[in-house]
Write an enzyme that holds these catalytic residues in place. Sequence first.
Site, short mmCIF file in Angstrom:
data_model
loop_
_atom_site.label_atom_id
_atom_site.label_comp_id
_atom_site.label_asym_id
_atom_site.label_seq_id
_atom_site.Cartn_x
_atom_site.Cartn_y
_atom_site.Cartn_z
N ASP A 183 -0.33 -8.45 9.05
CA ASP A 183 -0.70 -7.59 8.03
C ASP A 183 0.25 -6.90 7.59
OD1 ASP A 183 -3.55 -7.51 6.69
OD2 ASP A 183 -2.83 -5.44 6.78
N TYR A 317 -1.14 0.72 -0.13
CA TYR A 317 -1.08 -0.64 -1.02
C TYR A 317 -0.45 -0.48 -2.48
CZ TYR A 317 -3.50 -3.77 2.28
OH TYR A 317 -3.71 -4.47 3.36
N HIS A 376 -7.00 -13.45 11.78
CA HIS A 376 -6.31 -12.30 11.28
C HIS A 376 -5.97 -11.18 12.23
CE1 HIS A 376 -4.14 -9.82 7.79
NE2 HIS A 376 -4.98 -9.20 8.24
#
Length: 398
Positions: A183, A317, A376
């Site tokens: 990630d 982000y 994930h």
Amino acid sequence: MTATTTTAIRPFQITVPQDALDDLRRRITATQFPSKELVNDRSQGVQLRTIQALARFWTSEYDWRRREASLNALPQFTTEIDGVDIHFIHVRSPHENALPLIMTHGWPGSVIELLDTVGPLTDPTAHGGSPEDAFHLVLPSLPGYGFSGEPAELGWDSGRTARAWAELMRRLGYTRYVAQGGDVGALVTDLMGRQAVEGLAGYHLNLLTAALAIGDHLPKESEQERTAAQAFATFRQDGFGYFLEMATRPQTIGYALLDSPVALAAWMLDHDTDSYYKISRAFVDGQPAGNLTRDTIVDNITLYWLTGTAASAARSYWEDARALAAALASGQPPPPVSVPVGFTTFPGEIWASPRSWVEAVYPGLAYFNEAERGGHFAAWEEPQLFTQEVRAAFKSLR
């Protein structure tokens, strides 16, 4: 190890006031839930029965003190790097020739998603391995996440974090080490390689973050490649909401996430289809997927709540989106990687990258494997399998 006050490495322990836990429970109990979704799947978001089951567990069965004690049983530290206090767990192996390894979590994860790998990686003889499999392990919390400090200025993208990690390993006295990430952690780890930070001997990833920039140009000839391309397209069309909101308006979503623990939980659960349904089954049906249990899921959410880091984590982000846009606008290819790279594809990943995709990004790929299960949150869900992959990926670098 502590040349000056600002570079000092300080022991760290967690002590959450009882008032904070009482307030958390009060806020969960006072939640105003929306009406039930009008579909039978997650296409409208986190399902009502899932979040209500999680809320019931959180208030009636969950015990934060259990996790607090387990974290405090590990060697935890903080150190200031580039103006930000960085929290990290540092477990040295009992085996003298262990290979230093820094592993980086992602969003909506934390160091909690990596904890079940600590024992097998640092003390392999107690977990079915040999002394040659041992690692000295460093698990930092990303800036603005968990018990790390919040950046107070612009510019803390993953590239800056990559440089901070190199400084952290230098302060710990590691002149040669390897790195691992998934990630956001995969992006940080890859940038360490592209920056050619001093001491990095190789790294291993389990998410091909480069697809976000070049996904349309990756091969789509084989059935496996077309399946990956379709999964990537589905993510951009139907699973990109959380990504887009945090990359463009992290402050806006932060107001809800810092006010309502249930809103925070729903936001964190609504990440990817495979993980969501595994988490939902853990709460609704009592059927966890590996170590992705009710307790560990709520541990992770509670960590975000108690540290008040939902907004600062979302800002990472925003920073990375701007860094990526600037890099693409420059028209310059990313710097090449000069150290060995290993990659493991887990079948439940958002886009399960075939070898051809990984080799397109890393032409000299040193290790590749397709795991038989896991998604994930591979280290969290399948810590034993994940540990085996990390050992295999770095075997040639010992």
